[in-house]
Design an enzyme around this catalytic site. Structure first.
Site, short mmCIF file in Angstrom:
data_model
loop_
_atom_site.label_atom_id
_atom_site.label_comp_id
_atom_site.label_asym_id
_atom_site.label_seq_id
_atom_site.Cartn_x
_atom_site.Cartn_y
_atom_site.Cartn_z
N ASP A 177 80.11 44.10 64.37
CA ASP A 177 79.60 45.21 65.29
C ASP A 177 78.45 45.82 64.97
O ASP A 177 77.91 45.60 63.88
CB ASP A 177 80.80 46.29 64.95
CG ASP A 177 82.04 45.99 65.29
OD1 ASP A 177 82.42 45.14 66.03
OD2 ASP A 177 82.99 46.70 64.86
N TYR A 181 101.71 42.82 38.26
CA TYR A 181 103.07 43.09 38.39
C TYR A 181 103.74 42.80 37.19
O TYR A 181 104.77 42.97 36.69
CB TYR A 181 103.77 42.11 39.70
CG TYR A 181 103.63 43.13 40.80
CD1 TYR A 181 104.40 44.30 41.12
CD2 TYR A 181 102.83 42.85 41.95
CE1 TYR A 181 104.26 45.05 42.16
CE2 TYR A 181 102.66 43.30 42.79
CZ TYR A 181 103.21 44.49 43.17
OH TYR A 181 103.20 45.51 44.39
N GLU A 241 83.01 39.14 61.93
CA GLU A 241 83.59 40.26 61.21
C GLU A 241 85.04 40.83 61.31
O GLU A 241 85.75 40.64 60.10
CB GLU A 241 82.83 41.63 61.63
CG GLU A 241 83.12 42.98 60.93
CD GLU A 241 82.64 44.22 61.52
OE1 GLU A 241 82.95 45.24 60.94
OE2 GLU A 241 81.84 44.16 62.33
#
Length: 355
Positions: free
Chosen positions: A236, A108, A183
């Protein structure tokens, strides 16, 4: 180390970084003095041919790695050349003044030059690799996205005391028996709501909310170096989750130059294993078919060097490939609402079942 000696040590480190930046600028000036167009050489951080695998360290950049050239007189790379010099100047001032900024601050400060936050992120890592120093040593920090909870209290560098437990008591040395990497943020919040940290106390949970940022990986590394307790990964049962676990354990190609400070090869795959889906008879309605993208990722993963030292991993991934299904951790709730917290994790942690 005595406080005075520590101050001298950090001053030396800062002086060394400044010296390395000055060397880069000096080479540019020397090129200009010879009427030559300056160039910068960056290590190629995207090629598997540039990394070696060591099961005790993970993926580390090879000594004979290839480089890419950023030319100041080439239309395709002149902007990147200017971006690198700008960020080098920012880093020089930060190190010199012993102050810090975030990568977001850097972006920025000159959005027109950088164009995107991703450009800044990539260049900071390129500079870290080029100067052969950790990103933290450059005094440019990343905004953390990870979360941590459990039996842990620690001091930040500025002296701020962080207590990761809900109680008001303070215990400087954690008595946790294990660390569990989770996760997803949704699973992390579920475990918190189910009071997992108390039920299996003492323990520590941490999540990088998906693909981990460097700060989350640094924290896992610090926990291992300090506590030397088992670290498990709960992801997963899909190619994406498996890759996330591998990043914590063995690292990534892009950050292979920092392998020794980021990887934790002791991480163990707790679940959700593809074989768990059959063993637990997870309802078919909870299973999802592998997409073409999943299959491509799976084929790519099976070619990675991890599997030479992890034959059980290979069996699990081949089982996923054979069955052509995947499942999220949340699918265990279809067996019973509290199955994950009350049955699956306690049994796995008490009786084994990790790889």
């Amino acid at each position: 180390m005595p406080q005075g000696a520590l101050a001298v040590f950090f001053f030396f480190c800062r002086r060394e970084i400044l010296s390395r930046i000055e060397s880069v600028i000096l080479r540019i000036v020397e090129s200009l003095s010879k009427n030559e167009a300056p160039v910068l050489e960056l290590s190629n951080r995207s090629s598997w041919s540039n990394v070696d695998f060591d099961s005790g360290v993970g993926l580390q950049m090879s000594s004979g790695h290839s480089v890419t050239t950023v030319k100041s007189n080439c239309l395709a790379s002149v902007t990147k050349f200017a971006q690198i010099l700008k960020i080098l100047s920012v880093i020089y001032r930060l190190v010199q003044s012993n102050s810090y900024a975030t990568k977001r601050d850097v972006y920025y400060n000159n959005t027109q030059l950088f164009g995107s936050q991703r450009s800044v992120d990539t260049i900071v890592d390129d500079i870290s690799c080029m100067l052969k120093v950790s990103r933290r040593a450059l005094h440019v920090m990343a905004t953390s996205k990870g979360l941590i909870a459990g039996d842990l209290c620690y001091l930040e560098e500025d002296g701020t005391r962080i207590d990761c437990r809900s109680s008001s008591a303070v215990n400087i040395v954690s008595s946790a028996k294990f660390v569990m990497i989770v996760e997803k943020d949704a699973t992390f919040q579920t475990l918190l709501n189910d009071d997992f940290c108390r039920k299996l106390s003492p323990c520590i949970m941490i999540t990088g909310k998906g693909v981990p940022d460097v700060n989350s990986r640094l924290m896992v590394k610090k926990l291992w170096d300090t506590l030397q307790i088992p670290i498990f990964a709960l992801v997963d049962a899909d190619p994406h989750g498996f890759e996330i676990m591998c990043i914590y354990k063995y690292g990534s190609v892009a950050m292979s130059f920092e392998a020794h400070s980021l990887t934790v090869p002791s991480v163990m795959w707790l679940g959700l294993l593809p074989s768990d889906l059959q063993r637990l008879m997870v309802p078919k309605r909870s299973l999802l078919p592998l997409t073409r993208r999943d299959e491509n990722k799976l084929n790519s993963l099976l070619k990675r060097p991890y599997f030479a030292s992890q034959p059980q991993w290979q069996k699990e991934m081949e089982l996923m490939q054979q069955n052509k299904v995947k499942a999220e951790i949340q699918s265990l709730a279809d067996i019973a609402p509290d199955f994950l917290t009350s049955i699956y994790l306690p049994n796995k942690l008490r009786y084994g079942g990790w790889l």
